[in-house]
Design a protein around this motif. Structure first.
Motif, PDB file in Angstrom:
ATOM      1  N   GLU A   1     -45.725   4.501  -5.300  1.00  0.00           N
ATOM      2  CA  GLU A   1     -46.125   4.754  -3.911  1.00  0.00           C
ATOM      3  C   GLU A   1     -45.505   6.023  -3.355  1.00  0.00           C
ATOM      4  O   GLU A   1     -46.160   6.830  -2.721  1.00  0.00           O
ATOM      5  N   LYS A   2     -44.224   6.173  -3.552  1.00  0.00           N
ATOM      6  CA  LYS A   2     -43.473   7.264  -2.927  1.00  0.00           C
ATOM      7  C   LYS A   2     -43.309   8.469  -3.841  1.00  0.00           C
ATOM      8  O   LYS A   2     -42.669   9.440  -3.462  1.00  0.00           O
ATOM      9  N   LYS A   3     -43.826   8.359  -5.058  1.00  0.00           N
ATOM     10  CA  LYS A   3     -43.705   9.445  -6.036  1.00  0.00           C
ATOM     11  C   LYS A   3     -42.240   9.877  -6.197  1.00  0.00           C
ATOM     12  O   LYS A   3     -41.885  11.036  -6.026  1.00  0.00           O
ATOM     13  N   LEU A   4     -41.410   8.906  -6.511  1.00  0.00           N
ATOM     14  CA  LEU A   4     -39.974   9.130  -6.646  1.00  0.00           C
ATOM     15  C   LEU A   4     -39.632   9.618  -8.043  1.00  0.00           C
ATOM     16  O   LEU A   4     -40.343   9.342  -9.002  1.00  0.00           O
ATOM     17  N   SER A   5     -38.510  10.289  -8.143  1.00  0.00           N
ATOM     18  CA  SER A   5     -38.070  10.775  -9.455  1.00  0.00           C
ATOM     19  C   SER A   5     -37.548   9.616 -10.295  1.00  0.00           C
ATOM     20  O   SER A   5     -37.037   8.613  -9.770  1.00  0.00           O
ATOM     21  N   ILE A   6     -37.651   9.773 -11.594  1.00  0.00           N
ATOM     22  CA  ILE A   6     -37.135   8.765 -12.523  1.00  0.00           C
ATOM     23  C   ILE A   6     -35.627   8.623 -12.341  1.00  0.00           C
ATOM     24  O   ILE A   6     -35.090   7.516 -12.388  1.00  0.00           O
ATOM     25  N   GLU A   7     -34.938   9.727 -12.080  1.00  0.00           N
ATOM     26  CA  GLU A   7     -33.492   9.692 -11.890  1.00  0.00           C
ATOM     27  C   GLU A   7     -33.118   8.829 -10.687  1.00  0.00           C
ATOM     28  O   GLU A   7     -32.171   8.041 -10.744  1.00  0.00           O
ATOM     29  N   GLN A   8     -33.878   8.993  -9.580  1.00  0.00           N
ATOM     30  CA  GLN A   8     -33.598   8.214  -8.372  1.00  0.00           C
ATOM     31  C   GLN A   8     -33.789   6.722  -8.642  1.00  0.00           C
ATOM     32  O   GLN A   8     -32.932   5.896  -8.325  1.00  0.00           O
ATOM     33  N   VAL A   9     -34.906   6.393  -9.246  1.00  0.00           N
ATOM     34  CA  VAL A   9     -35.224   4.994  -9.518  1.00  0.00           C
ATOM     35  C   VAL A   9     -34.233   4.397 -10.518  1.00  0.00           C
ATOM     36  O   VAL A   9     -33.773   3.261 -10.352  1.00  0.00           O
ATOM     37  N   ASP A  10     -33.869   5.147 -11.534  1.00  0.00           N
ATOM     38  CA  ASP A  10     -32.894   4.653 -12.509  1.00  0.00           C
ATOM     39  C   ASP A  10     -31.525   4.425 -11.864  1.00  0.00           C
ATOM     40  O   ASP A  10     -30.811   3.487 -12.229  1.00  0.00           O
ATOM     41  N   SER A  11     -31.164   5.262 -10.883  1.00  0.00           N
ATOM     42  CA  SER A  11     -29.878   5.064 -10.204  1.00  0.00           C
ATOM     43  C   SER A  11     -29.908   3.768  -9.389  1.00  0.00           C
ATOM     44  O   SER A  11     -28.897   3.079  -9.275  1.00  0.00           O
TER      45      SER A  11
ATOM     46  N   SER B   1     -32.686 -10.623  -0.883  1.00  0.00           N
ATOM     47  CA  SER B   1     -33.786 -11.519  -0.532  1.00  0.00           C
ATOM     48  C   SER B   1     -35.016 -11.139  -1.354  1.00  0.00           C
ATOM     49  O   SER B   1     -34.976 -10.203  -2.157  1.00  0.00           O
ATOM     50  N   ARG B   2     -36.110 -11.845  -1.154  1.00  0.00           N
ATOM     51  CA  ARG B   2     -37.318 -11.664  -1.971  1.00  0.00           C
ATOM     52  C   ARG B   2     -37.818 -10.213  -1.960  1.00  0.00           C
ATOM     53  O   ARG B   2     -38.252  -9.717  -2.984  1.00  0.00           O
ATOM     54  N   THR B   3     -37.785  -9.545  -0.809  1.00  0.00           N
ATOM     55  CA  THR B   3     -38.354  -8.190  -0.744  1.00  0.00           C
ATOM     56  C   THR B   3     -37.296  -7.090  -0.555  1.00  0.00           C
ATOM     57  O   THR B   3     -37.626  -5.982  -0.161  1.00  0.00           O
ATOM     58  N   TYR B   4     -36.055  -7.397  -0.854  1.00  0.00           N
ATOM     59  CA  TYR B   4     -34.980  -6.398  -0.713  1.00  0.00           C
ATOM     60  C   TYR B   4     -35.336  -5.096  -1.439  1.00  0.00           C
ATOM     61  O   TYR B   4     -35.182  -4.006  -0.893  1.00  0.00           O
ATOM     62  N   THR B   5     -35.823  -5.197  -2.661  1.00  0.00           N
ATOM     63  CA  THR B   5     -36.101  -3.990  -3.451  1.00  0.00           C
ATOM     64  C   THR B   5     -37.434  -3.342  -3.122  1.00  0.00           C
ATOM     65  O   THR B   5     -37.765  -2.311  -3.701  1.00  0.00           O
ATOM     66  N   SER B   6     -38.177  -3.883  -2.176  1.00  0.00           N
ATOM     67  CA  SER B   6     -39.396  -3.199  -1.745  1.00  0.00           C
ATOM     68  C   SER B   6     -39.073  -2.156  -0.679  1.00  0.00           C
ATOM     69  O   SER B   6     -39.944  -1.422  -0.230  1.00  0.00           O
ATOM     70  N   SER B   7     -37.811  -2.070  -0.301  1.00  0.00           N
ATOM     71  CA  SER B   7     -37.359  -1.102   0.701  1.00  0.00           C
ATOM     72  C   SER B   7     -36.511  -0.018   0.039  1.00  0.00           C
ATOM     73  O   SER B   7     -35.434  -0.303  -0.481  1.00  0.00           O
ATOM     74  N   HIS B   8     -36.994   1.214   0.104  1.00  0.00           N
ATOM     75  CA  HIS B   8     -36.179   2.296  -0.454  1.00  0.00           C
ATOM     76  C   HIS B   8     -34.891   2.483   0.352  1.00  0.00           C
ATOM     77  O   HIS B   8     -33.885   2.925  -0.175  1.00  0.00           O
ATOM     78  N   TRP B   9     -34.892   2.097   1.640  1.00  0.00           N
ATOM     79  CA  TRP B   9     -33.672   2.179   2.443  1.00  0.00           C
ATOM     80  C   TRP B   9     -32.609   1.226   1.886  1.00  0.00           C
ATOM     81  O   TRP B   9     -31.437   1.601   1.758  1.00  0.00           O
ATOM     82  N   CYS B  10     -33.007  -0.008   1.580  1.00  0.00           N
ATOM     83  CA  CYS B  10     -32.049  -0.971   1.024  1.00  0.00           C
ATOM     84  C   CYS B  10     -31.487  -0.470  -0.301  1.00  0.00           C
ATOM     85  O   CYS B  10     -30.278  -0.564  -0.541  1.00  0.00           O
ATOM     86  N   LEU B  11     -32.348   0.069  -1.142  1.00  0.00           N
ATOM     87  CA  LEU B  11     -31.900   0.558  -2.446  1.00  0.00           C
ATOM     88  C   LEU B  11     -30.989   1.775  -2.304  1.00  0.00           C
ATOM     89  O   LEU B  11     -30.002   1.903  -3.034  1.00  0.00           O
ATOM     90  N   ARG B  12     -31.278   2.651  -1.360  1.00  0.00           N
ATOM     91  CA  ARG B  12     -30.397   3.806  -1.109  1.00  0.00           C
ATOM     92  C   ARG B  12     -29.036   3.337  -0.599  1.00  0.00           C
ATOM     93  O   ARG B  12     -27.994   3.864  -1.005  1.00  0.00           O
ATOM     94  N   GLU B  13     -29.051   2.354   0.318  1.00  0.00           N
ATOM     95  CA  GLU B  13     -27.792   1.799   0.806  1.00  0.00           C
ATOM     96  C   GLU B  13     -26.985   1.217  -0.345  1.00  0.00           C
ATOM     97  O   GLU B  13     -25.781   1.473  -0.448  1.00  0.00           O
TER      98      GLU B  13
ATOM     99  N   TYR C   1     -37.788  -8.126  -8.881  1.00  0.00           N
ATOM    100  CA  TYR C   1     -37.262  -6.850  -8.381  1.00  0.00           C
ATOM    101  C   TYR C   1     -37.805  -5.667  -9.171  1.00  0.00           C
ATOM    102  O   TYR C   1     -38.050  -4.599  -8.619  1.00  0.00           O
ATOM    103  N   GLU C   2     -37.983  -5.841 -10.458  1.00  0.00           N
ATOM    104  CA  GLU C   2     -38.477  -4.734 -11.285  1.00  0.00           C
ATOM    105  C   GLU C   2     -39.863  -4.295 -10.820  1.00  0.00           C
ATOM    106  O   GLU C   2     -40.133  -3.101 -10.709  1.00  0.00           O
ATOM    107  N   ALA C   3     -40.736  -5.236 -10.523  1.00  0.00           N
ATOM    108  CA  ALA C   3     -42.093  -4.898 -10.065  1.00  0.00           C
ATOM    109  C   ALA C   3     -42.049  -4.170  -8.725  1.00  0.00           C
ATOM    110  O   ALA C   3     -42.802  -3.210  -8.507  1.00  0.00           O
TER     111      ALA C   3
END
Length: 165
Positions: free
Chosen positions: A134-144, A76-88, A124-126
């Motif tokens: 916001e969450k100061k995530l690692s590049i590796e996490q975001v790239d995955s 959906s429109r905000t699926y990627t604004s949730s780190h939980w959705c992306l982790r799932e 989704y990229e934005a």
């Protein structure tokens, strides 16, 4: 493999795992899909129905993903604004690739285009860039997460707008 073939005889607690962004689809599309599947006798994991008070959310979600055979991400429109959705989604892609064809992803594009999921548009990229800052995530996490989105985006899915009638 269809949903009807994904029995629980293999020890799986769930046949289907729904991955969705609650504010976008919980009380509409996802609710309808969940009830349609359960009315058909399919064991479905949906976070608000299955998590118990006091249960560790992270561990319960991981177990539910591991135990499921079919994954239905609802993009959906905000699926990627949730780190939980992306982790799932990352775990879903990992489980599917390790399953020797015993698990599959049947995703739905709900109010987004396949190119959004493939990260070919800014939508989704934005949102991912915003999460990263916001969450100061690692590049590796975001790239995955990006890799998982692109992998799923490469699979033909259902575009909900084509079925509105």
């Amino acid at each position: 493999m269809g949903i009807s073939e994904a029995g629980t005889s293999s020890g799986s607690m769930y046949q289907v795992f729904l991955s969705f962004r609650g504010p976008d689809t919980r009380h509409g599309f996802t609710d309808f899909l969940y009830h349609s599947l359960t009315d058909a006798g399919i064991y479905v994991f949906r976070d608000d129905e299955e998590l118990r008070v006091g249960e560790n959310i992270d561990g319960a979600l991981q177990r539910a993903i591991d135990d499921s055979r079919i994954y239905i991400p609802i993009f959906s429109r905000t699926y990627t604004s949730s780190h939980w959705c992306l982790r799932e989604l990352r775990q879903i892609v990992d489980n599917t690739s390790k399953s020797n064809g015993n698990k599959e992803i049947l995703h739905i594009f709900f109010d987004v285009e396949p190119d959004d999921v493939k990260l070919k548009t800014p939508l989704y990229e934005a949102a991912i860039l915003n999460l990263e800052c916001e969450k100061k995530l690692s590049i590796e996490q975001v790239d995955s997460w990006r890799e998982a989105l692109k992998e799923v985006g490469a699979i033909k899915g259902w575009e909900a707008k084509k079925y509105n009638g």
